[in-house]
Design a protein around this motif. Structure first.
Motif: not given
Length: 303
Positions: A89-114
């Motif tokens: 089978t083939v997996p589905v992956l979610g990539a979720y680490d861009v800087p300012d992830t969720d723009c400060g919302g409930y899931s805020a975080g992300g990488a520290s720089s480009p």
């Protein structure tokens, strides 16, 4: 959006039109990773019909998310793609680490720089290696678009290039949902972020808009992009929109994941959001990403 077997059950097509033969995902079986540790623990605490519903839910192919919580993203991704390949089978992956992830919302975080983000994406790509995988790229990143838009576009464009270096990786750049950004505006953002180099775009991730609404919106966006393909997250859209986006009450799981949608230009219906994982501390929910068994049962009972 928040992070986070048997072969999938195909959804009943909503159109008589066959899936196009050149669709990137046509006919692929999607990987069911089984329950998370939290979901397995919760299931063990229930009996009878409720335990059966939670077990059924855990057997549906659902995306595995990767982000700042993934201490070794390369090894974590490799574990998933290896298990999927072993099951054919083939997996589905979610990539979720861009800087300012969720723009400060409930899931805020992300990488520290480009630069840190590019390294993280390369680590994810290294984990996939030469295996086949579907990657939904950065839910919310274009719909929210906080910070410097040009910098965000450049980061997403580079991420697609890194992931697409493996011919077996199918990338879909997130495009929000039909109620968020106008179709023409979203098409422009997708174009600026390099969607032309991806397999297409993704809609309704962690949201509850109906499949029909997403089809209409997606076709308008697609037309503005010259016919780009798209996928739809149907994990919680069975009853359509509720009140608000965060743990809305009375919702239901939607159509089961399938790569045979019966809709031209729609490569798959996916469960990107794991049903039962909280959107955040709202409407009685626990912290974002925490499995909430009562909410999961409500989604399954209401289908």
């Amino acid at each position: 959006p928040t992070p986070t077997g048997p072969t999938p059950t195909a959804a009943t097509p909503t159109s008589s039109s066959p899936a196009p033969t050149d669709a990137a995902l046509a006919g692929l079986s999607l990987y069911a990773a089984g329950p998370s540790a939290a979901q397995a623990t919760a299931t063990a605490a229930y009996r009878g019909a409720d335990a059966a519903l939670l077990t059924e839910l855990a057997g549906v192919p659902t995306a595995t998310w990767f982000g700042s919580w993934s201490s070794d993203v390369t090894q974590a991704a490799r574990t998933v793609v290896t298990a999927a390949a072993a099951s054919g089978t083939v997996p589905v992956l979610g990539a979720y680490d861009v800087p300012d992830t969720d723009c400060g919302g409930y899931s805020a975080g992300g990488a520290s720089s480009p630069a840190a983000y590019r390294d993280w994406v390369q680590d994810l790509a290294d984990g996939i290696g030469t295996a086949e995988a579907v990657v939904v790229v950065e839910p919310d990143a274009l719909a929210q678009l906080c910070g410097d838009p040009a910098a965000r576009y450049a980061m997403l464009d580079a991420a697609i290039d890194v992931l697409e270096a493996n011919p077996g990786t199918h990338t879909y750049l997130d495009a929000g949902n039909p109620t968020w950004i106008g179709a023409q505006e979203m098409a422009g953002r997708l174009r600026a972020a390099g969607v032309a180099d991806a397999d297409g775009f993704a809609l309704n991730v962690s949201n509850v808009e109906t499949t029909a609404s997403n089809l209409a919106y997606g076709r308008t966006v697609s037309a503005a992009l010259g016919g780009a393909s798209f996928v739809i997250d149907t994990s919680r859209d069975g009853n359509g929109p509720g009140t608000g986006w965060c743990n809305p009450a009375g919702r239901a799981v939607g159509e089961r994941p399938t790569t045979l949608t019966g809709q031209a230009g729609v490569d798959a219906y996916l469960w990107v959001k794991r049903p039962g994982e909280s959107d955040g501390t709202c409407n009685g929910g626990p912290a974002a990403g925490t499995f909430w068994p009562e909410y999961a049962l409500g989604l399954m009972r209401a289908r």
